[in-house]
Design a protein around this motif. Sequence first.
Motif, mmCIF file in Angstrom:
data_model
loop_
_atom_site.group_PDB
_atom_site.id
_atom_site.type_symbol
_atom_site.label_atom_id
_atom_site.label_comp_id
_atom_site.label_asym_id
_atom_site.label_seq_id
_atom_site.Cartn_x
_atom_site.Cartn_y
_atom_site.Cartn_z
ATOM 1 N N ALA A 44 0.924 -1.079 0.106
ATOM 2 C CA ALA A 44 -0.100 -0.024 -0.021
ATOM 3 C C ALA A 44 0.935 1.358 0.165
ATOM 4 O O ALA A 44 0.506 2.315 -0.524
ATOM 5 C CB ALA A 44 -1.142 0.104 1.163
ATOM 6 N N ARG A 45 1.934 1.118 0.477
ATOM 7 C CA ARG A 45 2.852 2.356 0.607
ATOM 8 C C ARG A 45 4.073 2.313 -0.385
ATOM 9 O O ARG A 45 4.679 3.392 -0.710
ATOM 10 C CB ARG A 45 3.611 2.323 2.018
ATOM 11 N N THR A 84 7.710 -0.717 9.885
ATOM 12 C CA THR A 84 7.358 0.526 9.578
ATOM 13 C C THR A 84 8.609 1.486 9.412
ATOM 14 O O THR A 84 8.633 2.401 8.563
ATOM 15 C CB THR A 84 6.495 1.283 10.800
ATOM 16 N N ARG A 85 9.600 1.496 10.176
ATOM 17 C CA ARG A 85 11.116 1.907 9.883
ATOM 18 C C ARG A 85 11.486 1.801 8.472
ATOM 19 O O ARG A 85 11.862 2.548 7.767
ATOM 20 C CB ARG A 85 12.060 1.707 10.858
ATOM 21 N N GLY A 92 10.426 7.145 1.695
ATOM 22 C CA GLY A 92 10.870 8.561 1.784
ATOM 23 C C GLY A 92 9.788 9.446 2.671
ATOM 24 O O GLY A 92 9.965 10.711 2.686
ATOM 25 N N ARG A 93 8.805 8.773 3.242
ATOM 26 C CA ARG A 93 7.792 9.475 4.126
ATOM 27 C C ARG A 93 7.532 8.673 5.216
ATOM 28 O O ARG A 93 7.127 7.462 5.362
ATOM 29 C CB ARG A 93 6.391 9.579 3.378
ATOM 30 N N THR A 94 7.463 9.603 6.545
ATOM 31 C CA THR A 94 7.466 8.915 7.835
ATOM 32 C C THR A 94 5.918 9.025 8.023
ATOM 33 O O THR A 94 5.255 10.076 7.935
ATOM 34 C CB THR A 94 8.508 9.280 8.729
ATOM 35 N N VAL A 97 1.445 6.625 13.837
ATOM 36 C CA VAL A 97 0.728 5.335 14.382
ATOM 37 C C VAL A 97 -0.832 5.420 13.703
ATOM 38 O O VAL A 97 -1.287 4.480 13.427
ATOM 39 C CB VAL A 97 0.740 5.396 15.608
ATOM 40 N N ILE A 98 -1.294 6.603 13.930
ATOM 41 C CA ILE A 98 -2.706 6.754 13.610
ATOM 42 C C ILE A 98 -2.895 6.626 12.004
ATOM 43 O O ILE A 98 -3.895 5.739 11.770
ATOM 44 C CB ILE A 98 -3.150 8.127 13.973
ATOM 45 N N GLU A 99 -2.067 6.984 11.111
ATOM 46 C CA GLU A 99 -2.168 6.713 9.782
ATOM 47 C C GLU A 99 -1.928 5.164 9.529
ATOM 48 O O GLU A 99 -2.607 4.784 8.589
ATOM 49 C CB GLU A 99 -1.240 7.834 8.836
#
Length: 172
Positions: A44-45, A84-85, A92-94, A97-99
């Motif tokens: 998805a990312r 997630t890291r 290139g986008r942090t 947690v909510i997202e």
Amino acid sequence: MTTTVRRKIMEPRLGVCTKAAVFTTAFYAFYDLHRPAYYAFAAARLPAEEAQIAVSCLFSLVADHWTTVVTERHPSAWAWEKHTRVIARRSGRTTTVIEDVSLLHHQLLLSIDQIATTTGTEPATVAALLAAADREAGDRTGRIRLWTSVIKPVTSAEARWRHAFRLRTAAV
């Protein structure tokens, strides 16, 4: 003589589990449980090929540190934090947690319990994060108005509060 003794020690005996076999089985169970959600999140990312590489790297890292990972209170939380890291570094986008929780629930259609298992958090924490995501989405997109037209109207302020935080009690 020593070769025979050594061979007898190393040969697996029927009905006896070795420590290595238990660790290997535990890792494969962890892999089978988490890989689909981890890959879906990465896909998805990231582009599909990047997602595959990221998930492979993650599980390689988990396998390399498996004896340390299983001593953690929540091994899933350890792995999710690393995942997630990796995704943030590759995309290139942090993200917050909510997202992340919102993506898992609203786009990947995971239940609260599945998200809690995947991320290594408590279900109540996931529910609170989803409520926060709904509030943020409502502020940006008017989603709250959309939800209020679908949900039965509630009269008391307490009932609205319970519904907003997705609390399941007999009072609602």
